[in-house]
Design an enzyme around this catalytic site. Structure first.
Site, PDB file in Angstrom:
ATOM      1  N   LYS B 175      11.217  -5.440   5.561  1.00  0.00           N
ATOM      2  CA  LYS B 175      11.428  -6.775   5.667  1.00  0.00           C
ATOM      3  C   LYS B 175      12.511  -6.272   4.600  1.00  0.00           C
ATOM      4  O   LYS B 175      12.571  -6.269   3.070  1.00  0.00           O
ATOM      5  CB  LYS B 175       9.902  -7.228   4.454  1.00  0.00           C
ATOM      6  CG  LYS B 175      10.017  -8.438   4.541  1.00  0.00           C
ATOM      7  CD  LYS B 175      11.112  -9.494   4.087  1.00  0.00           C
ATOM      8  CE  LYS B 175      10.692  -9.182   2.223  1.00  0.00           C
ATOM      9  NZ  LYS B 175      12.743  -9.925   1.530  1.00  0.00           N
ATOM     10  N   GLU B 178      16.592 -10.715   1.617  1.00  0.00           N
ATOM     11  CA  GLU B 178      16.626 -11.668   2.061  1.00  0.00           C
ATOM     12  C   GLU B 178      18.385 -12.440   1.491  1.00  0.00           C
ATOM     13  O   GLU B 178      18.950 -13.430   2.083  1.00  0.00           O
ATOM     14  CB  GLU B 178      16.031 -13.188   2.041  1.00  0.00           C
ATOM     15  CG  GLU B 178      16.147 -13.249   0.156  1.00  0.00           C
ATOM     16  CD  GLU B 178      14.462 -13.185  -0.177  1.00  0.00           C
ATOM     17  OE1 GLU B 178      13.889 -11.768   0.378  1.00  0.00           O
ATOM     18  OE2 GLU B 178      14.159 -12.950  -0.879  1.00  0.00           O
ATOM     19  N   CYS B 283      20.613   0.654  -9.886  1.00  0.00           N
ATOM     20  CA  CYS B 283      19.667   1.133 -10.394  1.00  0.00           C
ATOM     21  C   CYS B 283      20.088   2.020 -11.582  1.00  0.00           C
ATOM     22  O   CYS B 283      18.898   2.110 -12.325  1.00  0.00           O
ATOM     23  CB  CYS B 283      17.802   0.726  -9.207  1.00  0.00           C
ATOM     24  SG  CYS B 283      17.480   1.906  -8.689  1.00  0.00           S
TER      25      CYS B 283
END
Lengths: 137, 484
Positions: B175, B178, B283
């Site tokens: 996934k 987006e 990160c």
């Protein structure tokens, strides 16, 4: 053009080799056919090496600006005409420019593997220059 | 030309989503819409899981050598399309082309490591654990895994997981972010090219509803996630509640400690790269520079000078050192933090808010920003800004520097700049962070090592990449044998 990043230097190197390949291909006739055909082949090989080095050497991210390199300092006019002496002179100037460019790049790029590749390119260009000078005689 | 509507990749086929809901994907340098990403339906989630589940048995019976050969083919495809992949990353994320090339390289390295699966997945045994009895430990694939990944490394992060999962014999669902889903689409074009059996790898676009549906589906065995701490915590709890294994890499606030004996000429470029690389959207990015003792004055001066020399602009321009941030929302958030820092009493030494990029009036640009007089209680010292904002904290000694690090709820990364082996050893021994750098600005583990993390920066026990990935994507079965 200021060559202020790793990518800018490597792209300039790639273009230099691609221009060299085109020049040698177009200038490979008469008594220079064989040596220039070899040099064209070599330029293609060197271009591939630069592409590989750009792909491989970038793993160590380099953000800090690289200073003191300008594309204008390494420009060389390549117009393969009919005159054999002129073609040879241009090839020698091209080799000299390559030596200078790769030696400078080897000093500026702080990744050992990439610097080694640049040094290797400079050494090859020195050999090419010596060979071209021999042809001149 | 209308922007491309992204498709899902289910069971070896490209499929248009039935969803009417779409999000715009924008080039952060121009704000131009470059694609539209569908927010897929829960029915589509069910189908993608079913496809992965049905492919599992055949795939796990495929020999590890064959699975490894697919990895070699994927690597070759990625090398061929190296520059295209890098350009796509720049266009959807905004990072500079060299950083994008670095991301592609790191992505390929994970595929290369996973190609070693015939060796990596080997079990172990011991003869005569009792008289005439032998014991074997066998590594077996588990089933269907999925990953939910962030915008900041849109190509690489899914590859911390997927190559290992499928090389181990599992099937997989990605996934993508987006915000930056396009590079995964290109990756799946390459996966389609290598012709894996249908259902082995799948991709479904969407938002939280897709993620929830994946975690609620009983045919999904595990989740890998990289993103923020609140979402990481939520997904870890939800995965556990549904009996799934999970590894959730979360937020960070990383400190770069500079000792008085550090070699500043070499440390400063590394700090620049750490704080301002990818416009601070990593990160592992350094966020706080902790200056110990009298290194403060010379360090501050050198940092401001170096940061002032960074060119900001479109990442495709090779003269640029720092691209835009990913969205207008990110830009607003970062600006908000700068204002908060001023309100809280930090001194703004370098203000990136007014940066102008010629010919890019709509881009989400912000220049390098440096605060000094930052104290650990300030929001800019505690919270993850995820932008090109450096805070400089002054401390008296090494122990105080560790207090600053340990005052944060995060434990993702920390670095020390020093020439002292003693301080380096102390740092390595005592610091509670998963990825440490000694004279390294970005302590990014290479593919054969786990991408670590502690405290609120990681939820789980096994990390992405390396041997941890093999453990995560397999079950250990113990077989005890006696022959009469």
């Amino acid at each position: 053009m200021e060559l202020a990043t790793f990518g800018a230097i490597m792209t300039f190197a790639l273009e230099l080799e691609q221009r060299a390949a085109v020049f040698y291909e177009e200038a490979a006739h008469g008594s220079l056919q064989e040596p220039f055909s070899d040099l064209a082949k070599m330029a293609h090989k060197r271009a591939k090496r630069i592409e590989r080095t750009r792909r491989e050497g970038i793993a160590e991210m380099i953000l800090e600006p690289i200073t003191g390199m300008n594309g204008e300092d390494y420009l060389v006019e390549l117009v393969p005409g009919r005159d054999e002496i002129e073609r040879l002179s241009q090839a020698i100037r091209l080799a000299e420019t390559s030596i200078r460019f790769y030696q400078d790049a080897a000093e500026k790029i702080p990744v050992k593997e990439v610097a080694r590749t640049c040094q290797r390119m400079a050494t090859e260009s020195e050999k090419q220059k010596a060979e071209l000078l021999r042809l001149q005689v | 030309m209308a922007p491309q509507v992204l498709k899902n990749y289910i069971d070896g086929e490209w499929e248009e989503s039935k969803s009417k809901e779409m999000l715009d994907v924008r080039n952060p340098a121009t704000a131009e819409v470059i694609a539209k990403v569908p927010l897929s339906t829960t029915d589509e989630v069910d189908r993608v899981v079913q496809a992965a589940r049905e492919a599992f048995q055949g795939w796990r019976e495929t020999t590890p050598y064959t699975r490894a050969r697919y990895m070699f083919e994927l690597k070759n495809q990625m090398e061929e399309r190296f520059e295209d992949l890098a350009a796509v990353i720049v266009k959807e994320h905004g990072k500079i082309i060299d950083e994008a090339r670095g991301e592609v390289r790191r992505s390929i390295e994970n595929v290369e490591v996973a190609a070693g699966i015939p060796s990596l997945m080997t079990g172990y045994n011991l003869e005569d654990v009792s008289h005439g009895i032998d014991e074997d430990c066998v590594y077996q694939p588990v089933g269907v895994f999925c990953c939910v990944t962030p915008f900041n490394f849109p190509l690489m992060v899914p590859l911390w997981f997927m190559p290992y999962a499928i090389a181990c014999g599992n099937t997989y669902i990605v996934k993508p972010s987006e915000i930056c889903p396009v590079s995964q689409m290109v990756l799946f074009e390459l996966l389609d090219e290598i012709d894996l059996p249908p259902g082995v790898v799948n991709m479904i676009n969407g938002d939280k509803r897709v993620v929830d549906a994946l975690l609620e589906n009983p045919d999904v065995d595990g989740l890998s996630f990289v993103g923020s701490t609140p979402v990481g915590k939520y997904l870890y709890a939800k995965a556990a509640a549904h009996g799934k294994r999970a590894q959730c890499q979360a937020g960070a606030k990383n400190c770069l400690v500079v000792m008085p004996d550090a070699v500043l000429t070499q440390s400063v470029p590394a700090i620049m790269s750490s704080v301002f690389g990818t416009a601070g959207q990593r990160c592992l990015a350094g966020a706080l520079v902790v200056a110990v003792g009298d290194v403060y004055e010379p360090l501050e001066e050198m940092l401001v000078e170096a940061a002032s020399n960074l060119n900001v602009g479109d990442g495709m321009d090779e003269t640029i050192h720092m691209g835009p941030v990913v969205t207008q929302r990110s830009l607003d958030r970062i600006r908000g933090y700068i204002e908060k820092g001023i309100e809280e009493g930090a001194t703004l030494l370098l203000d990136g808010r007014d940066v102008q990029v010629k010919d890019y009036p709509d881009g989400y640009f912000i220049g390098p920003t440096i605060f000094t007089d930052v104290t650990p209680g300030m929001a800019i010292a505690r919270e993850e800004i995820f932008g090109p904002v450096m805070g400089i904290v002054r401390v008296d000694d090494f122990d105080q520097a560790l207090e600053v690090i340990h005052g944060s709820p995060y434990g993702n990364a920390a670095s020390l700049f020093t020439t002292s082996g003693k301080w380096a050893r102390e740092f390595e021994y005592r610091v509670q962070a998963g990825n440490l750098g000694i004279n390294i600005g970005i302590a990014a583990p290479i593919a054969s090592f786990p991408f670590s993390g502690m405290k609120d920066s990681f939820f789980g026990d096994l990390h992405g990449q390396g041997r941890d990935a093999i453990e995560f994507f397999t079950d250990r079965k113990v077989v005890i044998t006696r022959w009469f």
